[in-house]
Design a protein around this motif. Structure first.
Motif, PDB file in Angstrom:
ATOM      1  N   GLU A   2      -6.610  -1.218  16.839  1.00 23.69           N
ATOM      2  CA  GLU A   2      -7.686  -0.252  16.586  1.00 23.69           C
ATOM      3  C   GLU A   2      -7.164   1.174  16.705  1.00 23.69           C
ATOM      4  OE1 GLU A   2     -12.081   1.065  18.298  1.00 23.69           O
ATOM      5  OE2 GLU A   2     -11.367  -0.998  18.594  1.00 23.69           O
ATOM      6  N   ARG A   3      -6.343   1.441  17.704  1.00 21.76           N
ATOM      7  CA  ARG A   3      -5.785   2.786  17.854  1.00 21.76           C
ATOM      8  C   ARG A   3      -4.925   3.168  16.654  1.00 21.76           C
ATOM      9  NH1 ARG A   3      -5.372   1.233  23.408  1.00 21.76           N
ATOM     10  NH2 ARG A   3      -3.184   0.617  23.175  1.00 21.76           N
ATOM     11  N   ALA A   4      -4.179   2.209  16.121  1.00 18.22           N
ATOM     12  CA  ALA A   4      -3.333   2.484  14.953  1.00 18.22           C
ATOM     13  C   ALA A   4      -4.185   2.813  13.731  1.00 18.22           C
ATOM     14  CB  ALA A   4      -2.437   1.282  14.672  1.00 18.22           C
ATOM     15  N   ILE A   5      -5.282   2.108  13.556  1.00 15.20           N
ATOM     16  CA  ILE A   5      -6.172   2.374  12.423  1.00 15.20           C
ATOM     17  C   ILE A   5      -6.792   3.762  12.553  1.00 15.20           C
ATOM     18  CG2 ILE A   5      -8.320   1.667  11.298  1.00 15.20           C
ATOM     19  CD1 ILE A   5      -7.576  -1.249  12.041  1.00 15.20           C
ATOM     20  N   VAL A   6      -7.244   4.098  13.740  1.00 12.37           N
ATOM     21  CA  VAL A   6      -7.834   5.416  13.976  1.00 12.37           C
ATOM     22  C   VAL A   6      -6.791   6.518  13.761  1.00 12.37           C
ATOM     23  CG1 VAL A   6      -8.846   6.919  15.743  1.00 12.37           C
ATOM     24  CG2 VAL A   6      -9.631   4.553  15.508  1.00 12.37           C
ATOM     25  N   ALA A   7      -5.576   6.303  14.243  1.00 10.11           N
ATOM     26  CA  ALA A   7      -4.507   7.296  14.092  1.00 10.11           C
ATOM     27  C   ALA A   7      -4.141   7.539  12.639  1.00 10.11           C
ATOM     28  CB  ALA A   7      -3.272   6.847  14.877  1.00 10.11           C
ATOM     29  N   ALA A   8      -4.410   6.557  11.781  1.00 10.76           N
ATOM     30  CA  ALA A   8      -4.105   6.695  10.355  1.00 10.76           C
ATOM     31  C   ALA A   8      -5.166   7.484   9.606  1.00 10.76           C
ATOM     32  CB  ALA A   8      -3.939   5.320   9.725  1.00 10.76           C
TER      33      ALA A   8
ATOM     34  N   ALA B 114       5.964  -4.981   8.731  1.00 12.69           N
ATOM     35  CA  ALA B 114       6.876  -4.314   9.665  1.00 12.69           C
ATOM     36  C   ALA B 114       6.565  -2.823   9.759  1.00 12.69           C
ATOM     37  CB  ALA B 114       8.320  -4.529   9.229  1.00 12.69           C
ATOM     38  N   ALA B 115       6.309  -2.183   8.603  1.00 10.58           N
ATOM     39  CA  ALA B 115       6.008  -0.748   8.567  1.00 10.58           C
ATOM     40  C   ALA B 115       4.487  -0.561   8.562  1.00 10.58           C
ATOM     41  CB  ALA B 115       6.649  -0.112   7.339  1.00 10.58           C
ATOM     42  N   ARG B 116       3.844  -0.920   9.670  1.00  7.41           N
ATOM     43  CA  ARG B 116       2.379  -0.887   9.710  1.00  7.41           C
ATOM     44  C   ARG B 116       1.830   0.526   9.539  1.00  7.41           C
ATOM     45  NH1 ARG B 116       1.764  -3.030  14.318  1.00  7.41           N
ATOM     46  NH2 ARG B 116       1.079  -1.285  15.577  1.00  7.41           N
ATOM     47  N   GLU B 117       2.465   1.504  10.158  1.00 12.08           N
ATOM     48  CA  GLU B 117       2.002   2.894  10.035  1.00 12.08           C
ATOM     49  C   GLU B 117       2.034   3.356   8.577  1.00 12.08           C
ATOM     50  OE1 GLU B 117       3.256   7.371  11.595  1.00 12.08           O
ATOM     51  OE2 GLU B 117       3.895   5.602  12.727  1.00 12.08           O
TER      52      GLU B 117
ATOM     53  N   GLY C 201      -1.104   4.303   6.188  1.00 11.04           N
ATOM     54  CA  GLY C 201      -1.101   5.593   5.502  1.00 11.04           C
ATOM     55  C   GLY C 201      -1.319   5.434   4.010  1.00 11.04           C
ATOM     56  N   GLY C 202      -0.737   4.381   3.433  1.00 15.25           N
ATOM     57  CA  GLY C 202      -0.936   4.105   2.019  1.00 15.25           C
ATOM     58  C   GLY C 202      -2.374   3.745   1.712  1.00 15.25           C
ATOM     59  N   VAL C 203      -2.991   2.957   2.595  1.00 16.50           N
ATOM     60  CA  VAL C 203      -4.404   2.609   2.427  1.00 16.50           C
ATOM     61  C   VAL C 203      -5.263   3.871   2.455  1.00 16.50           C
ATOM     62  CG1 VAL C 203      -6.367   1.442   3.493  1.00 16.50           C
ATOM     63  CG2 VAL C 203      -4.155   0.284   3.351  1.00 16.50           C
ATOM     64  N   HIS C 204      -4.985   4.742   3.406  1.00 20.25           N
ATOM     65  CA  HIS C 204      -5.734   6.001   3.527  1.00 20.25           C
ATOM     66  C   HIS C 204      -5.592   6.836   2.255  1.00 20.25           C
ATOM     67  CE1 HIS C 204      -6.691  10.096   4.966  1.00 20.25           C
ATOM     68  NE2 HIS C 204      -7.446   9.485   5.863  1.00 20.25           N
TER      69      HIS C 204
ATOM     70  N   PRO D 255       0.801  -1.229   0.000  1.00 18.41           N
ATOM     71  CA  PRO D 255       0.000   0.000   0.000  1.00 18.41           C
ATOM     72  C   PRO D 255       0.831   1.274   0.000  1.00 18.41           C
ATOM     73  CG  PRO D 255      -0.819  -1.535   1.642  1.00 18.41           C
ATOM     74  CD  PRO D 255       0.478  -2.092   1.148  1.00 18.41           C
ATOM     75  N   ASP D 256       1.951   1.267   0.727  1.00 17.18           N
ATOM     76  CA  ASP D 256       2.752   2.486   0.841  1.00 17.18           C
ATOM     77  C   ASP D 256       3.578   2.767  -0.405  1.00 17.18           C
ATOM     78  OD1 ASP D 256       3.833   0.046   2.009  1.00 17.18           O
ATOM     79  OD2 ASP D 256       5.683   1.148   2.282  1.00 17.18           O
ATOM     80  N   ALA D 257       3.702   1.787  -1.298  1.00 21.03           N
ATOM     81  CA  ALA D 257       4.467   2.008  -2.538  1.00 21.03           C
ATOM     82  C   ALA D 257       3.605   1.756  -3.767  1.00 21.03           C
ATOM     83  CB  ALA D 257       5.688   1.095  -2.559  1.00 21.03           C
ATOM     84  N   ALA D 258       2.289   1.809  -3.615  1.00 21.76           N
ATOM     85  CA  ALA D 258       1.379   1.536  -4.732  1.00 21.76           C
ATOM     86  C   ALA D 258       1.453   2.651  -5.772  1.00 21.76           C
ATOM     87  CB  ALA D 258      -0.047   1.399  -4.217  1.00 21.76           C
TER      88      ALA D 258
END
Length: 212
Positions: A180-186, A122-125, A129-132, A99-102
């Protein structure tokens, strides 16, 4: 970068065996598909990352206008393309990527899917961010993720041993609440939480999140 390359090699080696393996909890898997289909319509464009050998993408392809599914493993993608050709799924496209390099433009998709993959990133954030970025405003991110911290002690201890022996790729340890917090933060708001396992303790929370 080195970790991503090593993980891709791991999944390349495992691809054929993975493709031949059964779904561990078929009833739970069918429930996840059912809930996911409830958010799809025939005009939607969908993006999936961590698609593996394409099983889920091909099951959902009839319910969207187009689905673009990606994985870091070229061997996984090759199998997915074989399956798509055999099933005549003309609206399903499979590509190597994350997602981050799409390469697709911002706001290209109505729905993004990530099943059984976020714990392997590994780079979940960066992935979130790429999905967003790829989703249109109001677009949906639908996921189900194994949360190692929710699993029994034996599983939590076994993973690092398997990694040391080269029998497992990178696996992140987090709880459902942390995920869930990571998804919301994104940049998402959660619109559905679910547990779909048909037996035992469910350590794979299902989330539907809307892009803010």
């Amino acid at each position: 970068m080195v970790r991503a390359v090593n993980d891709a090699r791991f999944w390349d080696r495992a691809a054929r065996k993975y493709a031949a393996g059964p779904v561990a909890d078929m009833a739970g898997y069918e429930r996840t598909l059912e809930r996911t289909r409830a958010y799809l319509d025939g005009s939607a464009t969908a993006f999936e990352f961590g698609c593996g050998t394409g099983t889920t993408a091909l099951r959902l392809a009839p319910f969207v206008a187009r689905i673009v599914a990606t994985d870091i493993s070229g061997s996984m993608i090759a199998i997915a393309r074989e399956r798509a050709a055999e099933g005549n799924h003309a609206n399903a496209v499979f590509e190597i990527g994350t997602p981050d390099a799409a390469p697709w433009p911002d706001e290209s998709f109505d729905v993004a899917l990530g099943f059984n993959v976020l714990h392997l990133v590994a780079a979940r954030e960066a992935a979130l961010g790429g999905v967003h970025r790829l989703l249109k405003p109001g677009g949906l991110f639908i996921s189900k993720t194994p949360c190692l911290k929710e699993m029994n002690l034996a599983m939590r201890l076994a993973v690092p041993v398997m990694q040391f022996l080269g029998k497992a790729p990178h696996v992140a340890s987090f709880s459902a609440a942390e995920l869930e917090r990571a998804i919301v933060a994104a940049g998402f708001e959660i619109v559905e939480r679910g547990q779909h396992a048909s037996r035992g303790r469910d350590a794979r929370p299902f989330f539907v999140a809307r892009r803010r």
